[in-house]
Motif scaffolding. Structure first.
Motif, PDB file in Angstrom:
ATOM      1  N   VAL A   1      10.961 -35.004  53.776  1.00 29.60           N
ATOM      2  CA  VAL A   1      12.084 -35.463  52.838  1.00 29.60           C
ATOM      3  C   VAL A   1      12.318 -34.311  51.940  1.00 29.60           C
ATOM      4  O   VAL A   1      13.442 -34.141  51.385  1.00 29.60           O
ATOM      5  CB  VAL A   1      11.830 -36.617  52.218  1.00 29.60           C
ATOM      6  N   GLU A   2      11.085 -33.624  51.410  1.00 27.61           N
ATOM      7  CA  GLU A   2      11.472 -32.717  50.050  1.00 27.61           C
ATOM      8  C   GLU A   2      12.240 -31.556  50.717  1.00 27.61           C
ATOM      9  O   GLU A   2      13.034 -31.013  50.062  1.00 27.61           O
ATOM     10  CB  GLU A   2      10.168 -32.258  49.850  1.00 27.61           C
ATOM     11  N   GLN A   3      11.960 -31.034  52.091  1.00 24.50           N
ATOM     12  CA  GLN A   3      12.678 -30.082  52.717  1.00 24.50           C
ATOM     13  C   GLN A   3      14.119 -30.480  52.861  1.00 24.50           C
ATOM     14  O   GLN A   3      15.133 -29.550  52.699  1.00 24.50           O
ATOM     15  CB  GLN A   3      12.230 -29.587  54.000  1.00 24.50           C
ATOM     16  N   LEU A   4      14.445 -31.759  53.110  1.00 24.08           N
ATOM     17  CA  LEU A   4      15.781 -32.231  53.493  1.00 24.08           C
ATOM     18  C   LEU A   4      16.498 -32.026  52.087  1.00 24.08           C
ATOM     19  O   LEU A   4      17.692 -31.788  51.845  1.00 24.08           O
ATOM     20  CB  LEU A   4      15.795 -33.526  53.902  1.00 24.08           C
ATOM     21  N   LEU A   5      15.858 -32.599  50.857  1.00 24.56           N
ATOM     22  CA  LEU A   5      16.322 -32.585  49.596  1.00 24.56           C
ATOM     23  C   LEU A   5      16.476 -31.096  49.058  1.00 24.56           C
ATOM     24  O   LEU A   5      17.560 -30.662  48.401  1.00 24.56           O
ATOM     25  CB  LEU A   5      15.505 -33.252  48.599  1.00 24.56           C
ATOM     26  N   ALA A   6      15.859 -30.074  49.682  1.00 21.92           N
ATOM     27  CA  ALA A   6      16.082 -28.853  49.339  1.00 21.92           C
ATOM     28  C   ALA A   6      17.116 -28.229  49.534  1.00 21.92           C
ATOM     29  O   ALA A   6      17.812 -27.008  49.121  1.00 21.92           O
ATOM     30  CB  ALA A   6      14.766 -27.917  49.468  1.00 21.92           C
ATOM     31  N   VAL A   7      17.932 -28.573  50.854  1.00 26.97           N
ATOM     32  CA  VAL A   7      19.213 -28.189  51.434  1.00 26.97           C
ATOM     33  C   VAL A   7      20.230 -28.198  50.296  1.00 26.97           C
ATOM     34  O   VAL A   7      20.884 -27.292  50.295  1.00 26.97           O
ATOM     35  CB  VAL A   7      19.259 -28.832  52.638  1.00 26.97           C
ATOM     36  N   LYS A   8      20.218 -29.298  49.299  1.00 25.45           N
ATOM     37  CA  LYS A   8      20.920 -29.222  48.287  1.00 25.45           C
ATOM     38  C   LYS A   8      20.935 -28.127  47.408  1.00 25.45           C
ATOM     39  O   LYS A   8      21.977 -27.891  46.672  1.00 25.45           O
ATOM     40  CB  LYS A   8      21.108 -30.599  47.854  1.00 25.45           C
ATOM     41  N   GLU A   9      19.863 -27.321  47.463  1.00 22.39           N
ATOM     42  CA  GLU A   9      19.792 -26.113  46.349  1.00 22.39           C
ATOM     43  C   GLU A   9      20.160 -24.858  47.355  1.00 22.39           C
ATOM     44  O   GLU A   9      20.251 -23.890  46.601  1.00 22.39           O
ATOM     45  CB  GLU A   9      18.151 -26.014  45.973  1.00 22.39           C
ATOM     46  N   LEU A  10      20.532 -24.998  48.427  1.00 22.64           N
ATOM     47  CA  LEU A  10      21.078 -23.640  49.049  1.00 22.64           C
ATOM     48  C   LEU A  10      22.250 -23.240  48.490  1.00 22.64           C
ATOM     49  O   LEU A  10      23.272 -24.062  48.130  1.00 22.64           O
ATOM     50  CB  LEU A  10      21.289 -23.890  50.587  1.00 22.64           C
ATOM     51  N   GLU A  11      22.559 -21.929  48.559  1.00 22.86           N
ATOM     52  CA  GLU A  11      23.758 -21.444  47.899  1.00 22.86           C
ATOM     53  C   GLU A  11      24.900 -21.821  48.946  1.00 22.86           C
ATOM     54  O   GLU A  11      24.944 -21.800  50.000  1.00 22.86           O
ATOM     55  CB  GLU A  11      23.683 -19.945  48.049  1.00 22.86           C
ATOM     56  N   GLY A  12      26.199 -22.278  48.185  1.00 26.76           N
ATOM     57  CA  GLY A  12      27.194 -22.821  48.825  1.00 26.76           C
ATOM     58  C   GLY A  12      27.341 -24.559  48.958  1.00 26.76           C
ATOM     59  O   GLY A  12      28.287 -24.795  49.504  1.00 26.76           O
ATOM     60  N   TYR A  13      26.016 -25.029  48.624  1.00 28.24           N
ATOM     61  CA  TYR A  13      26.155 -26.555  49.108  1.00 28.24           C
ATOM     62  C   TYR A  13      26.909 -27.006  47.808  1.00 28.24           C
ATOM     63  O   TYR A  13      27.288 -26.551  46.704  1.00 28.24           O
ATOM     64  CB  TYR A  13      24.857 -27.014  48.870  1.00 28.24           C
TER      65      TYR A  13
END
Length: 553
Positions: free
Chosen positions: A263-275
């Protein structure tokens, strides 16, 4: 105003009209002078207002709500049904403008006018519904393992401690039903059926033999509490072989059971550039995931966990049209441990390598594809509900829920716990909103509903047609899962909210009992629909048997 059946004995009711006037005079002094409020029961114990609840009129000026908040349009009731009725108006002991009472349907007064005679309750409540729990002088909340035991406890309490002497006497005699004049002719619109807290539906299919063993029996019976122990990966490999019978393309030598993500890795997707917060799962895959995984031959989950691939313990069923933010927050709010198998993150979504296309990863059959493989060793499956898309309209979702139940995997419903502003502040409950209506699985679709049926949907429909009950079998499992969820969620609100009942036949208002009302009514609806579908399956089976017999003859 309260509707009373024309057949009511008005000579018997005359006393009520006088007391309605007396009652109105008494409430003029303000909230705390209301004679029938629970807040004041210690003051009226044994006093002038210690009267038989059957002879105490309902508060002045209230009327039956039409419709009740959780009434389902077209809902019909039969004798013996447990229902809640709803009254609206100004109540003295509550800030709510409606109050609920529980009763049993005793007679159908008029079919055409949809009118029913109810028997109200006074003491025969359980640990889910007792209106005096949490009030001054009320009983403790005994979380009894069975409804029968808790009712016995509260009956004993009522015999000694109930503030009304008539209720105490009736409890000693075992008499609970109160034939109040105001409940002689209740409109169906003012009622909604609730779970009786005794009926525990059994699984409509055999959950102990795996779907993947080719055993398509539909005559098994089990409940969520009797599911087999959670499997280990070693056990699954011993039973199904080292590849778990997976016939699709692997990623770097790893099968789909190792394409897990936290779940932490899923949340980290929101930190990707362009999100962006408004992105759907489709947008995230197209704009963020595929550029990162291009040419790698592995999905995002294995890309970020390549050094230590994660076993996917939780299968995730969801709709790609949801907002990504809602999806990941729903999983986070669920407090499920994971790691999770999320199709969007697990599969290699790029179609740039002929050896590992999406089609080749899915394999030649659903029974030996990635979804089935993950379920063979999964400990749980979570179905994710968000406001944007009803997962019951998505073919993959309903079929995944069915596959999970058939293979004995525990299914959990999770949703976004979030307040939305929509004219007025409210909590959008996607599980309730999407589940309160029947959604025939035969109408569910894969991909864009406006386009022709794709290959995935054709495969799923072909499999479903092989079952004795066909799509009715899928529907029965879905309704059983709904009922099981709402039964588990049903819980007494305790002392946290104030919404005191204004009559000994009332429970209180939505300020206290809304969550319980929602779950009790939803469980009842799901159980009713489960019974209807099961009857259709039985009739179809009888018809098929008759046809087979005729063919033999």
């Amino acid at each position: 105003m309260i509707e009373i059946d024309k057949s009511t004995n008005w000579q018997h009711c005359n006393f009520n009209l006088t007391r309605i006037f007396m009652y109105n005079r008494n409430i003029q002094g303000g909230r705390n002078s209301a004679p029938f409020g629970v807040r004041d029961h210690r003051n009226i114990h044994g006093g002038i207002y210690d009267q038989d609840p059957e002879r105490v009129p309902f508060p002045f000026g209230v009327q039956f709500s039409r419709p009740a908040k959780y009434h389902t349009k077209g809902q019909k009731f039969k004798v013996g049904d447990t229902v809640w009725y709803e009254l609206s108006g100004r109540f003295q002991n509550s800030s709510d403008f409606i109050q609920w009472g529980e009763g049993t349907v005793k007679r159908i007064v008029d079919v055409e006018k949809d009118l029913y005679q109810l028997a109200g309750k006074t003491w025969n409540y359980d640990h889910y519904t007792h209106p005096l729990i949490g009030t001054a002088g009320g009983p403790n909340q005994y979380m009894s393992p069975t409804t029968k035991n808790s009712k016995a406890i509260y009956r004993t309490w009522a015999q000694v401690n109930h503030p009304n002497s008539h209720v105490r006497r009736n409890a000693l005699l075992g008499v609970d039903e109160v034939m109040h004049p105001a409940l002689m002719s209740v409109p169906g619109e003012a009622m909604f059926k609730v779970w009786d807290r005794e009926t525990i539906p059994e699984s409509p299919i055999d959950t102990f033999s795996s779907f993947f063993d080719g055993d398509n029996k539909i005559d098994g019976s089990a409940s969520m509490s009797t599911l087999p122990p959670q499997p280990t990966l070693e056990y699954a490999r011993e039973k199904y072989g080292p590849d778990l019978q997976f016939q699709g393309s692997k990623q770097n030598g790893y099968g789909p059971e190792m394409w897990g993500i936290t779940v932490e890795q899923l949340l980290a997707v929101k930190e990707l550039e362009g999100y962006e917060e408004s992105m759907t799962m489709y947008d995230v895959v197209k704009n963020l995931i595929t550029p990162l995984t291009e040419g790698r031959g592995v999905g995002y989950a294995l890309l970020i966990n390549n050094d230590k691939p994660l076993r996917a313990k939780y299968m995730t069923s969801h709709a790609w049209g949801e907002r990504y933010d809602h999806f990941v927050r729903a999983i986070n709010d669920s407090r499920c441990e994971g790691p999770f198998w999320v199709c969007a993150m697990a599969l290699y979504q790029n179609e740039d390598m002929p050896s590992i296309t999406i089609s080749k990863q899915l394999g030649p059959s659903i029974e030996n594809g990635p979804f089935a493989t993950v379920l063979k060793q999964a400990t749980n499956m979570i179905a994710v509900f968000t406001p944007a898309v009803d997962i019951y309209t998505r073919m993959w979702c309903v079929f995944e829920i069915f596959m999970a139940v058939k293979s004995g995997v525990n299914v959990q419903f999770v949703a976004l716990s979030y307040q939305y502003l929509s004219g007025m502040e409210n909590i959008y409950d996607a599980i309730f909103e999407h589940g309160k209506k029947a959604s025939p699985s035969v109408n569910a679709r894969c991909g864009n509903p406006s386009k022709p049926i794709n290959s995935d949907e054709k495969k799923i429909r072909k499999l479903i047609q092989a079952f004795p009950g066909k799509f009715d079998t899928i529907d029965s499992v879905i309704e059983w899962c709904k009922a099981s969820y709402h039964i588990r969620e049903a819980v007494h609100p305790g002392m946290g909210f104030r919404s005191d009942p204004e009559h000994y036949l009332f429970l209180g208002g939505p300020g206290r009992f809304d969550f319980l009302a929602k779950n009790l009514s939803s469980a009842a609806l799901a159980i009713d629909r489960l019974e209807e579908v099961s009857e259709r399956i039985t009739e179809r089976t009888k018809s098929d048997d008759l046809c087979n017999t005729c063919c033999i003859l």
